[in-house]
Design a protein around this motif. Structure first.
Motif, mmCIF file in Angstrom:
data_model
loop_
_atom_site.group_PDB
_atom_site.id
_atom_site.type_symbol
_atom_site.label_atom_id
_atom_site.label_comp_id
_atom_site.label_asym_id
_atom_site.label_seq_id
_atom_site.Cartn_x
_atom_site.Cartn_y
_atom_site.Cartn_z
ATOM 1 N N ILE A 1 0.815 -1.137 -0.088
ATOM 2 C CA ILE A 1 0.009 -0.106 0.177
ATOM 3 C C ILE A 1 0.909 1.167 -0.102
ATOM 4 C CG2 ILE A 1 -1.497 0.915 1.047
ATOM 5 C CD1 ILE A 1 -2.691 -1.447 3.098
ATOM 6 N N TYR A 2 0.351 2.059 -1.217
ATOM 7 C CA TYR A 2 1.209 3.626 -1.434
ATOM 8 C C TYR A 2 0.398 4.906 -0.750
ATOM 9 C CZ TYR A 2 5.610 0.372 -3.204
ATOM 10 O OH TYR A 2 5.777 -0.280 -3.342
ATOM 11 N N ASP A 3 1.518 5.598 -0.693
ATOM 12 C CA ASP A 3 1.147 7.089 0.000
ATOM 13 C C ASP A 3 0.829 7.694 -1.309
ATOM 14 O OD1 ASP A 3 1.409 9.205 0.116
ATOM 15 O OD2 ASP A 3 1.036 9.829 2.496
ATOM 16 N N PRO A 4 -0.199 8.034 -2.047
ATOM 17 C CA PRO A 4 -0.209 8.598 -3.310
ATOM 18 C C PRO A 4 0.750 9.781 -3.235
ATOM 19 C CG PRO A 4 -2.199 8.731 -2.309
ATOM 20 C CD PRO A 4 -1.237 7.984 -1.342
ATOM 21 N N GLU A 5 1.287 10.362 -3.260
ATOM 22 C CA GLU A 5 1.879 11.672 -2.783
ATOM 23 C C GLU A 5 3.430 11.309 -3.157
ATOM 24 O OE1 GLU A 5 0.376 14.407 -0.298
ATOM 25 O OE2 GLU A 5 -1.522 15.239 -1.295
ATOM 26 N N ILE A 6 3.425 9.937 -2.359
ATOM 27 C CA ILE A 6 5.174 9.569 -2.199
ATOM 28 C C ILE A 6 5.561 8.127 -2.574
ATOM 29 C CG2 ILE A 6 6.601 9.731 -0.257
ATOM 30 C CD1 ILE A 6 4.898 11.387 1.936
ATOM 31 N N PRO A 7 6.905 8.573 -3.386
ATOM 32 C CA PRO A 7 6.573 6.594 -4.156
ATOM 33 C C PRO A 7 7.412 5.715 -2.953
ATOM 34 C CG PRO A 7 8.100 8.242 -5.056
ATOM 35 C CD PRO A 7 7.619 9.157 -3.615
ATOM 36 N N VAL A 8 6.440 5.866 -1.791
ATOM 37 C CA VAL A 8 6.991 4.931 -0.314
ATOM 38 C C VAL A 8 5.951 3.889 -0.238
ATOM 39 C CG1 VAL A 8 8.502 4.856 1.515
ATOM 40 C CG2 VAL A 8 9.001 6.081 -0.215
ATOM 41 N N ASP A 9 6.031 3.129 0.669
ATOM 42 C CA ASP A 9 4.788 1.294 1.203
ATOM 43 C C ASP A 9 4.519 2.900 1.997
ATOM 44 O OD1 ASP A 9 5.696 -0.121 3.139
ATOM 45 O OD2 ASP A 9 7.132 -0.282 1.443
ATOM 46 N N ILE A 10 3.301 2.572 2.827
ATOM 47 C CA ILE A 10 3.533 2.952 4.138
ATOM 48 C C ILE A 10 3.524 2.615 5.669
ATOM 49 C CG2 ILE A 10 0.849 3.784 2.939
ATOM 50 C CD1 ILE A 10 -0.591 1.234 4.972
ATOM 51 N N TYR A 11 4.559 1.516 5.504
ATOM 52 C CA TYR A 11 4.713 0.866 6.575
ATOM 53 C C TYR A 11 6.325 1.625 6.802
ATOM 54 C CZ TYR A 11 6.849 -2.831 9.046
ATOM 55 O OH TYR A 11 7.451 -3.213 10.770
ATOM 56 N N GLU A 12 7.399 1.204 5.034
ATOM 57 C CA GLU A 12 7.796 2.034 4.745
ATOM 58 C C GLU A 12 8.519 3.707 5.795
ATOM 59 O OE1 GLU A 12 11.029 0.186 5.002
ATOM 60 O OE2 GLU A 12 10.160 -0.955 4.368
ATOM 61 N N LEU A 13 7.253 4.303 5.150
ATOM 62 C CA LEU A 13 6.801 5.863 5.533
ATOM 63 C C LEU A 13 7.423 5.826 7.408
ATOM 64 C CD1 LEU A 13 6.907 7.553 3.402
ATOM 65 C CD2 LEU A 13 4.815 7.687 3.533
ATOM 66 N N GLY A 14 6.728 4.400 8.128
ATOM 67 C CA GLY A 14 6.659 5.071 9.054
ATOM 68 C C GLY A 14 4.797 5.703 9.722
ATOM 69 N N LEU A 15 3.995 4.815 8.840
ATOM 70 C CA LEU A 15 3.139 5.612 9.060
ATOM 71 C C LEU A 15 2.140 4.393 10.352
ATOM 72 C CD1 LEU A 15 1.582 7.239 5.670
ATOM 73 C CD2 LEU A 15 1.928 8.068 7.782
ATOM 74 N N ILE A 16 2.920 3.195 9.831
ATOM 75 C CA ILE A 16 1.889 2.230 11.088
ATOM 76 C C ILE A 16 2.224 2.439 12.195
ATOM 77 C CG2 ILE A 16 2.238 -0.299 11.343
ATOM 78 C CD1 ILE A 16 0.040 1.288 8.667
ATOM 79 N N TYR A 17 2.505 2.417 12.959
ATOM 80 C CA TYR A 17 2.425 2.575 14.833
ATOM 81 C C TYR A 17 2.550 1.680 14.901
ATOM 82 C CZ TYR A 17 2.539 7.723 14.221
ATOM 83 O OH TYR A 17 3.012 8.700 14.370
ATOM 84 N N ASP A 18 2.047 0.352 15.545
ATOM 85 C CA ASP A 18 1.432 -0.623 15.488
ATOM 86 C C ASP A 18 0.864 -1.561 15.566
ATOM 87 O OD1 ASP A 18 2.566 -2.307 17.530
ATOM 88 O OD2 ASP A 18 2.157 -1.100 19.646
ATOM 89 N N PRO B 1 2.148 10.030 18.502
ATOM 90 C CA PRO B 1 2.711 11.090 17.953
ATOM 91 C C PRO B 1 2.376 11.528 16.094
ATOM 92 C CG PRO B 1 3.908 9.387 18.039
ATOM 93 C CD PRO B 1 3.018 8.921 18.176
ATOM 94 N N PRO B 2 2.735 13.036 16.186
ATOM 95 C CA PRO B 2 2.316 13.274 14.795
ATOM 96 C C PRO B 2 3.168 12.287 13.939
ATOM 97 C CG PRO B 2 2.935 15.545 16.291
ATOM 98 C CD PRO B 2 2.678 14.148 17.367
ATOM 99 N N TRP B 3 3.346 12.502 12.316
ATOM 100 C CA TRP B 3 4.235 11.378 11.951
ATOM 101 C C TRP B 3 4.682 12.446 11.697
ATOM 102 C CZ3 TRP B 3 6.320 13.389 7.055
ATOM 103 C CH2 TRP B 3 6.557 12.583 6.243
ATOM 104 N N SER B 4 6.024 12.551 10.908
ATOM 105 C CA SER B 4 7.570 13.316 11.254
ATOM 106 C C SER B 4 8.619 12.719 10.225
ATOM 107 C CB SER B 4 8.123 14.036 12.294
ATOM 108 O OG SER B 4 9.018 13.142 12.633
ATOM 109 N N GLN B 5 9.497 12.858 9.547
ATOM 110 C CA GLN B 5 10.376 12.371 8.518
ATOM 111 C C GLN B 5 11.181 10.870 9.706
ATOM 112 O OE1 GLN B 5 11.680 15.604 6.034
ATOM 113 N NE2 GLN B 5 10.366 15.219 5.141
ATOM 114 N N ASP B 6 11.138 11.706 10.906
ATOM 115 C CA ASP B 6 12.068 11.051 11.409
ATOM 116 C C ASP B 6 11.519 9.430 11.395
ATOM 117 O OD1 ASP B 6 13.529 12.794 12.156
ATOM 118 O OD2 ASP B 6 12.636 13.394 14.112
ATOM 119 N N LEU B 7 9.744 9.481 11.709
ATOM 120 C CA LEU B 7 9.502 7.731 11.722
ATOM 121 C C LEU B 7 10.218 6.948 10.539
ATOM 122 C CD1 LEU B 7 6.682 9.176 12.838
ATOM 123 C CD2 LEU B 7 7.693 7.690 14.154
ATOM 124 N N MET B 8 10.671 7.818 9.216
ATOM 125 C CA MET B 8 11.114 6.462 7.791
ATOM 126 C C MET B 8 11.742 5.705 7.666
ATOM 127 S SD MET B 8 9.982 10.614 5.382
ATOM 128 C CE MET B 8 11.435 9.670 3.949
#
Length: 108
Positions: free
Chosen positions: A22-39, A90-97
């Motif tokens: 599953i990819y974020d439509p605006e970023i060519p990276v999957d949501i897991y690697e993007l750090g959008l999945i917390y748990d 916490p809010p998403w930040s690039q540190d979570l990637m």
């Protein structure tokens, strides 16, 4: 280690595999690697709960992305039920990637 423990662990790995499709439509990276999945929680009844965030509360896919995650996770044979909880704490930040995501986006 009981058979059940291994099963839920294996199912957890399957869920992660699905999340990586599953990819974020605006970023060519999957949501897991993007750090959008917390748990990802899997109980012994094979009910899944996923704690996730979005890159921003005003994200254009705020409605459809969690729905897509839910549908794809529910499509796994072993999953009885799935619940997605959105959080901005916490809010998403690039540190979570992941390093992989940062590399992909030329941030390393």
């Amino acid at each position: 280690m009981s058979e059940q423990t291994i099963d839920t662990e294996k199912l957890g790995e399957e869920i992660v595999r699905v999340l990586k499709t599953i990819y974020d439509p605006e970023i060519p990276v999957d949501i897991y690697e993007l750090g959008l999945i917390y748990d990802v929680f899997v109980n012994e009844d094979y009910e899944v709960k996923i704690l996730m965030t979005l890159t921003s509360p005003n994200c254009p896919v705020a409605e459809s992305l969690p729905q897509e995650v839910n549908e794809k996770v529910k499509s796994l044979d072993q999953v009885k039920d799935s619940e997605i909880e959105l959080t901005f704490d916490p809010p998403w930040s690039q540190d979570l990637m992941s390093e992989e995501a940062k590399l992909e986006l030329g941030m390393l």
